[in-house]
Design a protein around this motif. Structure first.
Motif, mmCIF file in Angstrom:
data_model
loop_
_atom_site.group_PDB
_atom_site.id
_atom_site.type_symbol
_atom_site.label_atom_id
_atom_site.label_comp_id
_atom_site.label_asym_id
_atom_site.label_seq_id
_atom_site.Cartn_x
_atom_site.Cartn_y
_atom_site.Cartn_z
ATOM 1 N N TYR A 67 45.456 6.406 -5.059
ATOM 2 C CA TYR A 67 45.590 6.017 -6.470
ATOM 3 C C TYR A 67 46.815 6.659 -7.123
ATOM 4 O O TYR A 67 47.278 6.212 -8.162
ATOM 5 N N GLU A 116 45.002 -2.978 1.594
ATOM 6 C CA GLU A 116 43.679 -2.670 2.153
ATOM 7 C C GLU A 116 42.967 -3.953 2.559
ATOM 8 O O GLU A 116 42.382 -4.043 3.642
ATOM 9 N N ILE A 155 48.736 4.217 2.122
ATOM 10 C CA ILE A 155 47.416 3.669 1.783
ATOM 11 C C ILE A 155 46.773 3.063 3.025
ATOM 12 O O ILE A 155 45.581 3.241 3.281
ATOM 13 N N GLU A 188 43.210 3.902 4.576
ATOM 14 C CA GLU A 188 42.174 2.876 4.615
ATOM 15 C C GLU A 188 41.565 2.779 6.021
ATOM 16 O O GLU A 188 40.353 2.584 6.166
ATOM 17 N N ASP A 217 35.900 -0.367 -2.855
ATOM 18 C CA ASP A 217 36.270 -1.699 -2.400
ATOM 19 C C ASP A 217 37.769 -1.744 -2.145
ATOM 20 O O ASP A 217 38.489 -0.802 -2.479
ATOM 21 N N ALA A 218 38.223 -2.840 -1.557
ATOM 22 C CA ALA A 218 39.660 -2.979 -1.291
ATOM 23 C C ALA A 218 40.379 -3.234 -2.607
ATOM 24 O O ALA A 218 40.474 -4.365 -3.066
ATOM 25 N N ASP A 219 40.846 -2.174 -3.238
ATOM 26 C CA ASP A 219 41.558 -2.301 -4.512
ATOM 27 C C ASP A 219 42.970 -2.819 -4.298
ATOM 28 O O ASP A 219 43.452 -3.660 -5.034
ATOM 29 N N PHE A 220 43.622 -2.272 -3.275
ATOM 30 C CA PHE A 220 45.016 -2.627 -3.022
ATOM 31 C C PHE A 220 45.080 -3.819 -2.056
ATOM 32 O O PHE A 220 44.249 -3.943 -1.147
ATOM 33 N N ARG A 273 41.129 8.612 -1.445
ATOM 34 C CA ARG A 273 41.203 7.642 -2.525
ATOM 35 C C ARG A 273 42.070 8.172 -3.667
ATOM 36 O O ARG A 273 42.893 7.434 -4.235
#
Lengths: 373, 373
Positions: B291, A263, B190, B194, A257-260, B287
């Protein structure tokens, strides 16, 4: 020819579609006849038609420069620049903004109906160039009774049109304001656009461009927009706005999922774009930009594109990596070689290419001052 | 545990897959047991196992650092750096290169079989981090009887692993060479990843990652690769290599085929990538990179990640806009603050991030000199 007011309410600005008989001979050798150009005007044209300013929009822009977008309801894309008492002062100037040929906001483009088949053109619409957009605007000005522009103004692809106006119809352009723009698309510019086009064409809903009436290639277009959007922002601007901040969560989810926040922002930019823009128009307009090389159209020498008939104002932004300051400098050198009067400023901004659309008192002062002169 | 030589011919280097019982506890709290790590070795391990160098590969790399790729037949990705008499001299050092956890060249990843279900993991494979990759390499070194590395060397994501090695197992790393890398992924890094992930996931063949045995999401993966590839090259490098040159045609076609050489090159990069790489692995490894933030793992202060136990060599390239020199400088400052010996050079190259993989006599001299010291 007909002048039909569009159906949506306008508190400021008058939005219409001009049906122009043409014929418009295109660079790719096809001819359009008739063609429609959607446009909006602000202010009053003087009796001698000498106070007209043409504002040219960017890739995904439209003619609603200073009035609400009919589909999204959002304010005009340059509302801070165009209006009574604003840098492009509608108390003084008659401002025209036209949706570019090939677009999807009312002007003829791939989503329009081909009169020969009574079906949407799709990919049978002829490939167009920036100069073709300018020629179509020329027909619109003829239709509006405007011979010579007090100014043509544009940022990004709007700046390409402004330059092409001065090169194509120098006698019709007293002055040109070119912001965050370039005289040609570089290999990197082309590369980013090609990624976007391939993303659209990879979407099975694209169907070779023949998707009207069915499901649109929205997922591909969203990916294209996401990739392009990164080029509109500076690395520093992205860091300032988002950094590595997570969405409203305590910790990483260890998922996809869009964690950041960045994103989530990009996904939103991609998805919301597909509500307001036609995928085929995106293909056609990016192609026009990639084909654009003003020097190439003038024997390989940029200075040949210009003469001393037009006065120029160029502005670049120091963090714009899409059309960096060096591109503006190359134009200034060509204008100097051509003997054209030119002023040039590089402004400082953290926001990259998008800076021309954002609050910038310096830009406002420069544009207002240049138009007053 | 088994040592099984892989089936393909090797004239240089020994390619195997280690089956490690684990358990490997991952940052995301899942546990892998057993896990497989494909690796290749070059040279001879000294009796005291003191001459081992671990080479870490980048996002889409593999363990065939100095021998032909089994699928494409192309030379090893760092053949000019690793070999007898080369900067990483296999006459002197025992060189190990392992396919990272999560990849698709023989190490456990989403395309591997989940022993619990006897089916490919797909998106049920646990999300991993750069540190998890390093931990898996730690298990491999245990298995090979290597306690302390003479050096860990890597560029790009390989550099992230080298830094993570020094931070996670400082007592096991005498020296670390970190080339064209960074201590954290920025918002822009990122954002580009994405876009790639969304391109893969937008491909209807992706099927939530459950495509093994069927058609792979090759079109989406190709778009992802195209977007990423632009970030590996500099604007100047693209201009030098392609400029606005057309394909073998006299003039523009006014169509949507690859008119420009740069379009054709990018399309080729995208398509050829899908022959050798798994789309889900691309999701997992990007990913892990996103992270990655070494400071965050150490109380928000990068200097806390390091101590004086390891000697460092950092190299950046002046046209690398993916991991610009400023990122290396930030690492150097943290190493200084931690009292770790460090040498740092910014090299000049027209080729952007990719420069670390290309001919660079200066880089060769720096690496050779540092490892000799």
């Amino acid at each position: 020819m007909s002048l039909a007011a569009s159906s949506h309410d306008q508190r400021f600005g008058l939005s219409r579609v001009a049906v122009l008989p043409g014929p418009l001979a295109l660079d790719g050798s096809a001819t359009l006849s008739p063609l429609e150009i959607a446009y909006e005007t602000y202010g009053t044209l003087d009796a001698d038609a000498g106070n007209a300013i043409l504002v040219c929009h960017a890739l995904t822009g439209d003619h609603h420069v200073a009035s609400a977008h009919p589909r999204t309801g959002k304010p005009g894309w340059w509302q801070r620049m165009v209006g009574p008492g604003k840098p492009i002062d509608t108390d003084r100037f008659f401002v025209v903004c036209a949706n570019v040929l090939g677009s999807c906001m009312g002007s003829s483009g791939p989503a329009s109906i081909d009169p020969r088949t009574a079906r949407a053109w799709g990919m049978t619409f002829p490939v167009i160039t920036i100069r073709d957009m300018v020629r179509a605007q020329g027909l619109l000005l003829d239709y509006l009774g405007i011979g010579r522009l007090a100014a043509v103004v544009g940022g990004s692809m709007g700046g390409m049109q402004a330059l092409s106006w001065a090169a194509t119809y120098p006698e019709r352009v007293a002055s040109a304001v070119v912001i965050a723009s370039t005289a040609r698309h570089t290999a990197q510019n082309i590369a980013f656009h090609e990624v976007g086009r391939q993303a659209v064409m990879a979407d099975p809903n694209w169907h070779g461009g023949d998707y009207y009436g069915g499901e649109a290639p929205a997922r591909g277009l969203a990916v294209a927009r996401m990739a392009a959007h990164i080029t509109y922002l500076s690395e520093a601007g992205l860091t300032e706005k988002f950094g590595r901040r997570l969405q409203a969560r305590e910790a990483k989810t260890f998922g996809f999922d869009a964690d950041f926040q960045v994103e989530s922002y990009l996904r939103h930019q991609g998805l919301s774009f597909t509500d307001r823009f036609d995928a085929n128009s995106y293909l056609y307009i990016t192609r026009a930009m990639d084909y654009y090389d003003l020097a190439e159209e003038h024997g390989g020498r940029l200075a040949n594109a210009f003469n001393a008939a037009t006065r120029f104002c160029l502005v670049s932004f120091d963090t714009d990596w899409l059309y960096p300051t060096a591109e503006s400098r190359a134009i200034v050198q060509a204008l100097n070689a051509a003997g054209a009067p030119v002023s040039f400023v590089e402004l400082s901004s953290p926001y990259g290419h998008d800076a021309f659309l954002l609050e910038s008192p310096e830009l406002d002062r420069i544009v207002a001052g240049f138009l007053r002169a």
